[in-house]
Write a protein that holds these residues in place. Structure first.
Motif, PDB file in Angstrom:
ATOM      1  N   LEU A  99       0.754  -1.689  -0.259  1.00 14.78           N
ATOM      2  CA  LEU A  99       0.186   0.004   0.373  1.00 14.78           C
ATOM      3  C   LEU A  99       1.329   0.955   0.044  1.00 14.78           C
ATOM      4  O   LEU A  99       0.477   2.048  -0.852  1.00 14.78           O
ATOM      5  CB  LEU A  99      -1.072   0.303   1.667  1.00 14.78           C
ATOM      6  CG  LEU A  99      -2.581   0.855   1.643  1.00 14.78           C
ATOM      7  CD1 LEU A  99      -2.856   0.569  -0.118  1.00 14.78           C
ATOM      8  CD2 LEU A  99      -2.859   0.959   2.920  1.00 14.78           C
ATOM      9  N   THR A 145      -9.915  -2.745  -0.852  1.00 17.60           N
ATOM     10  CA  THR A 145      -8.944  -2.225  -1.652  1.00 17.60           C
ATOM     11  C   THR A 145      -7.769  -2.947  -2.111  1.00 17.60           C
ATOM     12  O   THR A 145      -7.339  -2.811  -0.949  1.00 17.60           O
ATOM     13  CB  THR A 145      -8.702  -0.322  -1.533  1.00 17.60           C
ATOM     14  OG1 THR A 145      -9.519  -0.060  -1.528  1.00 17.60           O
ATOM     15  CG2 THR A 145      -8.155  -0.446  -2.154  1.00 17.60           C
ATOM     16  N   GLU A 148      -3.755   0.644  -5.918  1.00 15.66           N
ATOM     17  CA  GLU A 148      -4.482   0.332  -5.469  1.00 15.66           C
ATOM     18  C   GLU A 148      -5.717  -0.252  -6.769  1.00 15.66           C
ATOM     19  O   GLU A 148      -5.682   0.417  -7.126  1.00 15.66           O
ATOM     20  CB  GLU A 148      -4.821   1.116  -4.874  1.00 15.66           C
ATOM     21  CG  GLU A 148      -4.413   1.272  -3.496  1.00 15.66           C
ATOM     22  CD  GLU A 148      -4.695   2.787  -2.729  1.00 15.66           C
ATOM     23  OE1 GLU A 148      -5.795   2.533  -2.764  1.00 15.66           O
ATOM     24  OE2 GLU A 148      -3.786   3.517  -2.278  1.00 15.66           O
TER      25      GLU A 148
END
Length: 354
Positions: free
Chosen positions: A77, A136, A91
């Motif tokens: 991330l 996500t 993402e």
């Protein structure tokens, strides 16, 4: 100290992540990777380029898997936010279904850290699905991402790379200066002399690479004896990976027409937007996930090297199965942590992080 003070055998995503963790700690100039295959190569014996790859709930529910997943998700991330286009990570909206209810421990663990996590109401689940979530995810363009890692390691951190086939783990001790060797050999750990881990086995997958720019989300369905997945490859001009299979103990590199048809049928049912003239099949591939009974092995041992039996340290880091891209960073952190004191004892002057 010299560049071969620390040696990593294997240049798949696991070995590259170990090198990255070492480099981030300032030890890049003292690290050498030796491997038969390097990013940019293709071989059935080199698994990483064939991966989907993404962060998914494919992994097991044991404490190690859950911990490594959490490490890996936070790392990916952060990478997507800071250097996503160069690293080929992004993402991506994701939906995952299970035909059988996963453990509560796994659900609670995912809910703790996954961005935008929410459970899908039962009435909104497809027929035959027991549980589903939205969150996500991070999708990874596997072949280009590992090339990015290798370039970063060599050009930014000064890691040395040597193409060399290793038949015995002791050959990782390149000279008397080599004190620590990381064994990141994946499927080869079953046959590699000095290791020969009988718990290792390949898990074959077949995938399709298609052009389908209309696909903008990750979708997966975890069945009792199958996996179906749709993974868009970031920064690839609309390429998507469709899969797949989880064939334990199967080691063939062949691809099969009936498996291609099954993958197309299952993925189109899962995401109807695929059933379009815009979807173009580019190729079919097979890959062998480096699996291991009981899960991945991250452990150190003391060994005797050469005719004189001089002491050395060997750190094993292999057996990630299909989770190397998501669990690899967490596994690497723990593998390096097992020898942190020994690295410091070598008298290596840690280079400042760039």
């Amino acid at each position: 100290m010299k560049s071969e003070s620390i040696v990593i055998i294997g240049a798949g995503v696991i070995g590259l992540k170990v090198a990255l963790v070492l480099a981030e700690k300032g030890y890049g100039h003292y690290t050498t990777i030796i491997a038969e295959h390097l990013p940019g190569d293709t071989s059935i014996n080199y698994t990483s380029p064939w991966a989907g790859a993404n962060f998914s709930a494919l992994s097991a529910s044991d404490e190690n898997a859950l911990r490594w997943d959490k490490f890996g998700y936070k790392y990916l991330l952060d990478l997507a936010a800071k250097d996503g286009k160069n690293a080929f990570v992004k993402e991506t909206a994701s939906i995952e279904y299970w035909d059988e209810l996963p453990s509560r421990a796994k659900i609670d663990s995912m809910a703790e850290y996954l961005k935008d996590f929410r459970e899908i109401p039962t009435q909104d689940l497809p027929v035959g699905v027991a549980f589903g979530v939205k969150f996500t995810t991070i999708t990874v363009n596997a072949p280009t991402h590992i090339r990015y890692l290798l370039k970063k390691l060599t050009q930014k951190y000064g890691v040395h790379v040597t193409r060399k086939r290793v038949s015995h783990v002791s050959y990782g001790y390149l000279s008397r200066d080599t004190k620590i060797v990381f064994n990141c050999t994946g499927n080869a750990a079953r046959e590699l002399q000095g290791v020969q881990d009988s718990k290792c086995f390949p898990t074959r997958g077949q995938i399709l690479l298609v052009k389908a720019s209309q696909v903008q989300q990750n979708v997966m369905r975890h069945g009792k004896d199958y996996e179906t997945y749709i993974i868009p490859r970031p920064y690839s001009n609309g390429n998507v990976v469709l899969g797949g299979y989880m064939q334990k103990g199967v080691g063939t590199s062949d691809t099969f027409g009936e498996e291609t048809e099954s993958i197309l049928s299952r993925t189109k049912a899962l995401l109807p937007v695929l059933d379009s003239d815009r979807t173009e099949i580019l190729s079919a591939f097979a890959g062998l996930r480096p699996s291991r009974e009981g899960g991945a092995r991250v452990a150190r041992q003391h060994v005797q090297v050469g005719a004189t039996g001089r002491p050395g340290i060997l750190v094993h880091n292999y057996g990630a199965g299909g989770t190397g891209f998501q669990a690899g960073y967490g596994m690497a952190v723990e593998a390096v942590d097992t020898v942190e004191e020994e690295i410091k004892a070598l008298g290596i002057q840690s280079q400042p992080r760039l």
